[in-house]
Design a protein around this motif. Structure first.
Motif, mmCIF file in Angstrom:
data_model
loop_
_atom_site.group_PDB
_atom_site.id
_atom_site.type_symbol
_atom_site.label_atom_id
_atom_site.label_comp_id
_atom_site.label_asym_id
_atom_site.label_seq_id
_atom_site.Cartn_x
_atom_site.Cartn_y
_atom_site.Cartn_z
ATOM 1 N N THR A 6 1.076 -12.177 -1.693
ATOM 2 C CA THR A 6 2.179 -11.500 -1.026
ATOM 3 C C THR A 6 2.108 -10.003 -1.261
ATOM 4 N N LEU A 7 2.037 -9.237 -0.181
ATOM 5 C CA LEU A 7 2.161 -7.788 -0.265
ATOM 6 C C LEU A 7 3.641 -7.441 -0.152
ATOM 7 N N PHE A 8 4.162 -6.830 -1.179
ATOM 8 C CA PHE A 8 5.573 -6.434 -1.239
ATOM 9 C C PHE A 8 5.605 -4.939 -0.963
ATOM 10 N N VAL A 9 6.044 -4.557 0.220
ATOM 11 C CA VAL A 9 5.785 -3.211 0.731
ATOM 12 C C VAL A 9 7.070 -2.405 0.910
ATOM 13 N N ASN A 10 7.017 -1.162 0.431
ATOM 14 C CA ASN A 10 8.041 -0.169 0.765
ATOM 15 C C ASN A 10 7.409 0.796 1.774
ATOM 16 N N PRO A 11 7.724 0.649 3.064
ATOM 17 C CA PRO A 11 7.040 1.470 4.068
ATOM 18 C C PRO A 11 7.371 2.951 3.991
ATOM 19 N N THR A 12 8.466 3.313 3.292
ATOM 20 C CA THR A 12 8.865 4.721 3.226
ATOM 21 C C THR A 12 8.379 5.403 1.957
ATOM 22 N N ALA A 13 7.724 4.665 1.048
ATOM 23 C CA ALA A 13 7.277 5.257 -0.222
ATOM 24 C C ALA A 13 6.318 6.408 0.022
ATOM 25 N N GLY A 14 6.425 7.439 -0.828
ATOM 26 C CA GLY A 14 5.500 8.563 -0.744
ATOM 27 C C GLY A 14 5.514 9.231 0.613
ATOM 28 N N ARG A 15 6.728 9.419 1.154
ATOM 29 C CA ARG A 15 6.896 10.054 2.478
ATOM 30 C C ARG A 15 6.094 9.326 3.562
ATOM 31 N N GLY A 16 6.176 8.000 3.527
ATOM 32 C CA GLY A 16 5.555 7.203 4.571
ATOM 33 C C GLY A 16 4.197 6.630 4.230
ATOM 34 N N ARG A 17 3.662 6.940 3.033
ATOM 35 C CA ARG A 17 2.333 6.431 2.671
ATOM 36 C C ARG A 17 2.331 4.915 2.504
ATOM 37 N N GLY A 18 3.498 4.334 2.169
ATOM 38 C CA GLY A 18 3.553 2.897 1.915
ATOM 39 C C GLY A 18 3.103 2.075 3.102
ATOM 40 N N ALA A 19 3.561 2.444 4.288
ATOM 41 C CA ALA A 19 3.198 1.687 5.488
ATOM 42 C C ALA A 19 1.694 1.746 5.729
ATOM 43 N N GLY A 20 1.102 2.929 5.599
ATOM 44 C CA GLY A 20 -0.336 3.074 5.825
ATOM 45 C C GLY A 20 -1.168 2.401 4.758
ATOM 46 N N ALA A 21 -0.647 2.336 3.510
ATOM 47 C CA ALA A 21 -1.413 1.770 2.404
ATOM 48 C C ALA A 21 -1.519 0.263 2.494
ATOM 49 N N ALA A 22 -0.555 -0.385 3.151
ATOM 50 C CA ALA A 22 -0.577 -1.844 3.215
ATOM 51 C C ALA A 22 -1.803 -2.352 3.965
ATOM 52 N N ARG A 23 -2.258 -1.633 4.976
ATOM 53 C CA ARG A 23 -3.373 -2.106 5.810
ATOM 54 C C ARG A 23 -4.691 -2.174 5.033
ATOM 55 N N PRO A 24 -5.146 -1.083 4.396
ATOM 56 C CA PRO A 24 -6.407 -1.206 3.640
ATOM 57 C C PRO A 24 -6.301 -2.165 2.460
ATOM 58 N N ALA A 25 -5.115 -2.251 1.840
ATOM 59 C CA ALA A 25 -4.946 -3.199 0.732
ATOM 60 C C ALA A 25 -5.086 -4.625 1.234
#
Length: 298
Positions: A6-25
């Motif tokens: 399970t990827l537990f994601v905060n899409p707004t973390a780091g001024r929006g980096r969270g959403a982009g980081a979920a894909r490569p992870a």
């Protein structure tokens, strides 16, 4: 152990980096043979509910993608369970990841470490701090540092990206020592005049300030850092040393280690892992091997 992660994601973390980081992870985890599902939340309570449901449903691992705020939520879900915690640190502070020497703002590298630890059946068991039913992995702050957090929280977005700096300057102007009552391991209570008392399971807070520089997250003890009453000039002179951890040698700084720490003071609020815990008095205890983190063993 299920192969679903399970990827537990905060899409707004780091001024929006969270959403982009979920894909490569997610890509790295899938390439390693895992089925990946993503959990978001409408707000913090909803996100925590969904994370707990994933843990109760038998997920093979909960991977927090975000900053220390999301890691704090994840800890509430996995602490005391067999479910391991992975961290893809893309927030502002990332102190939990730093304390475990995990990659920061490199989602693919962080996910590879998590996948390798899962495949090896390994990871690292670490302690957590606990205040009531609230778990923390890094530092419980009280005093000057928690007042800065309180003021910054009240200011909200008024000061924009300089909120922390504005709150820090305001609290420096109002600097005053606090009469604490400090009790270690249920022993005698000390009366202490201090600028702040920090209780660390990890070594840093605030994005790399190594306030509890000697803290080891699997030694069964909490580090207690007492900065005694001092002038603004002294505090400003010592403050830069916090980033290197060399402040611990200053005569105004005392270090204790204990399994439990009781703090009492009037008008103070405790903050742990960058989140508000509640007003003092508070008692923090170290819970050994409370969580297995998908990190390198030491």
């Amino acid at each position: 152990m299920t192969s679903e992660i399970t990827l537990f994601v905060n899409p707004t973390a780091g001024r929006g980096r969270g959403a982009g980081a979920a894909r490569p992870a997610a890509r790295v985890l899938r390439d390693a043979g895992y089925s990946v599902r993503t959990v978001l939340g409408e707000d913090a309570p909803d996100a925590l509910r969904r994370a707990r449901e994933a843990v109760a449903g038998g997920t093979g691992g909960l991977i927090a993608v975000g900053g220390d705020g999301l890691v704090s939520l994840a800890l509430q879900a996995v602490a005391g369970t067999p479910t391991p915690l992975g961290v893809v640190a893309v927030g502002t502070g990332n102190d939990f990841a730093r304390s475990l020497r995990l990659p920061v703002r490199d989602p693919a590298a962080a996910a590879r470490i998590a996948a390798d630890a899962l495949k090896g059946g390994g990871g690292r068991e670490i302690d957590l701090g606990r205040v009531g039913d609230r778990w923390f992995g890094t530092v419980l702050a009280s005093g000057f540092d928690s007042r800065v957090s309180e003021r910054g929280n009240r200011m909200g977005r008024i000061a924009g990206r300089f909120t922390y700096e504005a709150a820090l300057l305001a609290e420096l102007a109002a600097l005053r020592p606090v009469p604490y009552r400090l009790t270690l391991d249920g022993g005698r209570t000390r009366a202490v005049e201090a600028i702040l008392i920090a209780v660390g399971n990890g070594d840093s807070y605030g994005g790399g300030m190594r306030i509890c520089a000697g803290a080891v997250p699997d030694d069964g003890l909490l580090d207690v850092i007492v900065v005694a009453a001092c002038s603004r000039t002294t505090l400003l002179r010592v403050f830069p040393r916090v980033y290197r951890g060399t402040h611990l040698g200053h005569p105004k700084v005392t270090v204790y280690r204990a399994r439990s720490v009781a703090l009492a003071a009037e008008g103070l609020t405790g903050w742990a892992d960058g989140e508000r815990v509640g007003p003092l008095p508070l008692t923090a205890e170290c819970v050994p091997a409370a969580v297995r983190v998908l990190a390198h063993r030491e």
